[in-house]
Scaffold this motif. Structure first.
Motif, PDB file in Angstrom:
ATOM      1  N   THR A  83       0.692  -1.148  -0.076  1.00  0.00           N
ATOM      2  CA  THR A  83      -0.001   0.133   0.088  1.00  0.00           C
ATOM      3  C   THR A  83       0.944   1.114   0.085  1.00  0.00           C
ATOM      4  O   THR A  83       2.050   0.938   0.445  1.00  0.00           O
ATOM      5  CB  THR A  83      -0.684  -0.023   1.098  1.00  0.00           C
ATOM      6  OG1 THR A  83      -0.006   0.114   2.546  1.00  0.00           O
ATOM      7  CG2 THR A  83      -1.932  -1.030   1.237  1.00  0.00           C
ATOM      8  N   ALA A  84       0.191   2.444  -0.325  1.00  0.00           N
ATOM      9  CA  ALA A  84       0.919   3.684  -0.249  1.00  0.00           C
ATOM     10  C   ALA A  84       0.038   4.803   0.117  1.00  0.00           C
ATOM     11  O   ALA A  84      -1.270   4.371  -0.251  1.00  0.00           O
ATOM     12  CB  ALA A  84       1.611   3.934  -1.440  1.00  0.00           C
ATOM     13  N   ARG A  85       0.265   5.789   0.633  1.00  0.00           N
ATOM     14  CA  ARG A  85      -0.797   6.835   0.797  1.00  0.00           C
ATOM     15  C   ARG A  85      -0.062   8.267   0.303  1.00  0.00           C
ATOM     16  O   ARG A  85       1.102   8.457   0.386  1.00  0.00           O
ATOM     17  CB  ARG A  85      -0.989   6.944   2.197  1.00  0.00           C
ATOM     18  CG  ARG A  85       0.019   7.585   3.361  1.00  0.00           C
ATOM     19  CD  ARG A  85      -0.557   8.066   4.570  1.00  0.00           C
ATOM     20  NE  ARG A  85       0.629   8.619   5.420  1.00  0.00           N
ATOM     21  CZ  ARG A  85       1.358   9.734   5.191  1.00  0.00           C
ATOM     22  NH1 ARG A  85       0.862  10.467   3.987  1.00  0.00           N
ATOM     23  NH2 ARG A  85       2.315   9.950   5.961  1.00  0.00           N
ATOM     24  N   GLY A  86      -1.080   9.095   0.113  1.00  0.00           N
ATOM     25  CA  GLY A  86      -0.785  10.577  -0.297  1.00  0.00           C
ATOM     26  C   GLY A  86      -1.215  11.258   0.937  1.00  0.00           C
ATOM     27  O   GLY A  86      -1.363  10.998   2.147  1.00  0.00           O
ATOM     28  N   VAL A  87      -1.874  12.593   0.830  1.00  0.00           N
ATOM     29  CA  VAL A  87      -2.472  13.408   1.957  1.00  0.00           C
ATOM     30  C   VAL A  87      -3.676  14.069   1.293  1.00  0.00           C
ATOM     31  O   VAL A  87      -3.324  14.992   0.605  1.00  0.00           O
ATOM     32  CB  VAL A  87      -1.307  14.397   2.266  1.00  0.00           C
ATOM     33  CG1 VAL A  87      -1.978  15.199   3.359  1.00  0.00           C
ATOM     34  CG2 VAL A  87       0.058  13.958   2.874  1.00  0.00           C
ATOM     35  N   VAL A  88      -4.710  13.448   1.826  1.00  0.00           N
ATOM     36  CA  VAL A  88      -5.926  13.974   0.901  1.00  0.00           C
ATOM     37  C   VAL A  88      -6.843  13.687   2.326  1.00  0.00           C
ATOM     38  O   VAL A  88      -6.986  12.439   3.018  1.00  0.00           O
ATOM     39  CB  VAL A  88      -6.531  13.089  -0.045  1.00  0.00           C
ATOM     40  CG1 VAL A  88      -7.702  13.638  -0.596  1.00  0.00           C
ATOM     41  CG2 VAL A  88      -5.596  13.158  -1.299  1.00  0.00           C
ATOM     42  N   ALA A  89      -7.582  14.608   2.930  1.00  0.00           N
ATOM     43  CA  ALA A  89      -8.495  14.554   3.866  1.00  0.00           C
ATOM     44  C   ALA A  89      -9.808  14.015   3.514  1.00  0.00           C
ATOM     45  O   ALA A  89     -10.760  14.507   3.078  1.00  0.00           O
ATOM     46  CB  ALA A  89      -8.473  15.996   4.574  1.00  0.00           C
ATOM     47  N   LYS A  90      -9.577  12.500   3.418  1.00  0.00           N
ATOM     48  CA  LYS A  90     -10.973  11.710   3.499  1.00  0.00           C
ATOM     49  C   LYS A  90     -10.924  10.470   4.123  1.00  0.00           C
ATOM     50  O   LYS A  90      -9.568  10.157   4.507  1.00  0.00           O
ATOM     51  CB  LYS A  90     -11.313  11.637   2.092  1.00  0.00           C
ATOM     52  CG  LYS A  90     -10.295  10.898   1.153  1.00  0.00           C
ATOM     53  CD  LYS A  90     -11.024  10.933  -0.210  1.00  0.00           C
ATOM     54  CE  LYS A  90     -10.151   9.955  -1.130  1.00  0.00           C
ATOM     55  NZ  LYS A  90     -10.365   9.724  -2.396  1.00  0.00           N
ATOM     56  N   VAL A  91     -11.718   9.711   3.908  1.00  0.00           N
ATOM     57  CA  VAL A  91     -11.624   8.260   4.964  1.00  0.00           C
ATOM     58  C   VAL A  91     -11.350   7.315   3.893  1.00  0.00           C
ATOM     59  O   VAL A  91     -11.292   7.473   2.750  1.00  0.00           O
ATOM     60  CB  VAL A  91     -12.940   7.986   5.711  1.00  0.00           C
ATOM     61  CG1 VAL A  91     -13.674   9.182   6.568  1.00  0.00           C
ATOM     62  CG2 VAL A  91     -14.117   7.791   4.681  1.00  0.00           C
ATOM     63  N   VAL A  92     -10.849   6.117   4.451  1.00  0.00           N
ATOM     64  CA  VAL A  92     -10.606   4.884   3.660  1.00  0.00           C
ATOM     65  C   VAL A  92     -11.774   4.243   3.790  1.00  0.00           C
ATOM     66  O   VAL A  92     -12.325   3.597   5.059  1.00  0.00           O
ATOM     67  CB  VAL A  92      -9.380   4.193   4.240  1.00  0.00           C
ATOM     68  CG1 VAL A  92      -9.099   3.079   3.526  1.00  0.00           C
ATOM     69  CG2 VAL A  92      -8.016   5.338   4.366  1.00  0.00           C
ATOM     70  N   GLY A  93     -12.318   3.653   2.652  1.00  0.00           N
ATOM     71  CA  GLY A  93     -13.332   2.611   2.611  1.00  0.00           C
ATOM     72  C   GLY A  93     -12.650   1.229   2.116  1.00  0.00           C
ATOM     73  O   GLY A  93     -11.579   1.312   1.612  1.00  0.00           O
ATOM     74  N   THR A  94     -13.557   0.216   1.797  1.00  0.00           N
ATOM     75  CA  THR A  94     -13.162  -1.155   1.382  1.00  0.00           C
ATOM     76  C   THR A  94     -12.788  -0.866   0.084  1.00  0.00           C
ATOM     77  O   THR A  94     -12.155  -1.909  -0.539  1.00  0.00           O
ATOM     78  CB  THR A  94     -14.100  -2.292   1.544  1.00  0.00           C
ATOM     79  OG1 THR A  94     -15.409  -1.655   0.918  1.00  0.00           O
ATOM     80  CG2 THR A  94     -14.382  -2.395   3.017  1.00  0.00           C
ATOM     81  N   ASN A  95     -13.259   0.158  -0.785  1.00  0.00           N
ATOM     82  CA  ASN A  95     -12.935   0.146  -2.255  1.00  0.00           C
ATOM     83  C   ASN A  95     -11.950   1.382  -2.351  1.00  0.00           C
ATOM     84  O   ASN A  95     -11.561   1.675  -3.565  1.00  0.00           O
ATOM     85  CB  ASN A  95     -14.106   0.535  -2.981  1.00  0.00           C
ATOM     86  CG  ASN A  95     -14.776   1.966  -2.427  1.00  0.00           C
ATOM     87  OD1 ASN A  95     -14.318   2.460  -1.593  1.00  0.00           O
ATOM     88  ND2 ASN A  95     -15.680   2.249  -3.453  1.00  0.00           N
ATOM     89  N   SER A  96     -11.055   1.486  -1.529  1.00  0.00           N
ATOM     90  CA  SER A  96     -10.242   2.502  -1.641  1.00  0.00           C
ATOM     91  C   SER A  96      -8.930   2.043  -2.377  1.00  0.00           C
ATOM     92  O   SER A  96      -8.760   0.771  -2.372  1.00  0.00           O
ATOM     93  CB  SER A  96      -9.579   3.074  -0.222  1.00  0.00           C
ATOM     94  OG  SER A  96     -10.463   3.825   0.439  1.00  0.00           O
ATOM     95  N   ASP A  97      -8.260   2.896  -3.114  1.00  0.00           N
ATOM     96  CA  ASP A  97      -7.225   2.611  -3.955  1.00  0.00           C
ATOM     97  C   ASP A  97      -6.081   2.294  -3.167  1.00  0.00           C
ATOM     98  O   ASP A  97      -5.698   3.361  -2.250  1.00  0.00           O
ATOM     99  CB  ASP A  97      -6.777   3.570  -5.104  1.00  0.00           C
ATOM    100  CG  ASP A  97      -5.630   3.420  -5.917  1.00  0.00           C
ATOM    101  OD1 ASP A  97      -4.680   2.863  -5.597  1.00  0.00           O
ATOM    102  OD2 ASP A  97      -5.351   4.187  -6.581  1.00  0.00           O
ATOM    103  N   LYS A  98      -5.261   1.250  -2.982  1.00  0.00           N
ATOM    104  CA  LYS A  98      -4.410   0.760  -2.114  1.00  0.00           C
ATOM    105  C   LYS A  98      -3.058   1.607  -2.314  1.00  0.00           C
ATOM    106  O   LYS A  98      -2.217   1.576  -1.439  1.00  0.00           O
ATOM    107  CB  LYS A  98      -4.168  -0.484  -2.277  1.00  0.00           C
ATOM    108  CG  LYS A  98      -4.966  -1.652  -1.401  1.00  0.00           C
ATOM    109  CD  LYS A  98      -4.700  -3.083  -1.462  1.00  0.00           C
ATOM    110  CE  LYS A  98      -5.577  -3.971  -0.581  1.00  0.00           C
ATOM    111  NZ  LYS A  98      -5.196  -5.224  -0.526  1.00  0.00           N
ATOM    112  N   PHE A  99      -3.083   2.197  -3.455  1.00  0.00           N
ATOM    113  CA  PHE A  99      -1.769   2.750  -3.745  1.00  0.00           C
ATOM    114  C   PHE A  99      -2.102   4.499  -3.707  1.00  0.00           C
ATOM    115  O   PHE A  99      -1.231   4.990  -4.293  1.00  0.00           O
ATOM    116  CB  PHE A  99      -1.085   2.427  -5.038  1.00  0.00           C
ATOM    117  CG  PHE A  99      -0.635   0.995  -4.572  1.00  0.00           C
ATOM    118  CD1 PHE A  99       0.595   0.685  -4.149  1.00  0.00           C
ATOM    119  CD2 PHE A  99      -1.406  -0.029  -5.189  1.00  0.00           C
ATOM    120  CE1 PHE A  99       1.018  -0.661  -3.721  1.00  0.00           C
ATOM    121  CE2 PHE A  99      -0.990  -1.384  -4.841  1.00  0.00           C
ATOM    122  CZ  PHE A  99       0.000  -1.735  -4.015  1.00  0.00           C
TER     123      PHE A  99
END
Length: 174
Positions: A83-99
């Motif tokens: 996985t990887a993350r950026g900086v965006v103020a929102k929540v993580v759901g089951t369909n979130s882009d893992k990268f």
């Protein structure tokens, strides 16, 4: 050699031995969108080698330096990380882009405030979602205080909001 004000490899090993999930930005913290595929992969290889040289597992997650990424960086990162993350103020759901997992920087002045964070926590609890908090430092000038951070943790515990590691988040997303 240790640099004043920074953690050492021994500190990191102690945290890992006590259950903390140790991940990374990259080796030299460049804006990955300005690099070639070979350069991005070399960043990951170098940080992996440093972790292994210090008896740590290679990272599975990357926080993109400066929070920036693009389609190429995400594709290249997927060959080296789970996985990887950026900086965006929102929540993580089951369909979130893992990268491109979103996160919220608690050290920004707008977020270093329990009254701003509490409604977000209530929302994720009510909707069975996840929220990744990014914290570069606590208690330094302009950053969140230790008391503010502890209030967030205490609230999560009191509300029954699970505090989980990145590997636990991967399992929930699969």
């Amino acid at each position: 050699m240790a640099t004043a004000g920074y953690i050492t490899w021994d500190n990191i090993a102690t945290m890992a031995a006590n259950g903390m999930d140790i991940e990374c930005h990259t080796n030299t913290h460049p804006n990955l969108t300005t690099l070639t595929e070979a350069q991005v992969l070399a960043e990951y290889d170098a940080v992996d080698a440093a972790f292994v040289a210090h008896s740590l597992s290679a990272p599975r997650h990357t926080a993109y330096p400066w929070g920036t990424n693009n389609a190429n960086v995400k594709t290249w990162t997927a060959t080296k990380r789970d996985t990887a993350r950026g900086v965006v103020a929102k929540v993580v759901g089951t369909n979130s882009d893992k990268f491109d997992l979103p996160s919220i920087d608690l050290t920004t002045s707008s977020m270093a405030n329990f009254e701003v964070i509490q409604p977000m926590l209530d929302y994720i609890k009510a909707n069975n979602l996840a929220l990744i908090f990014l914290v570069h430092s606590i208690g330094l000038t302009g950053d969140m205080t230790a008391a503010q951070f502890e209030a967030i943790i205490d609230y999560c515990i009191a509300q029954g909001i699970d505090i989980i590691t990145m590997p636990e988040l991967y399992a929930l997303m699969d």
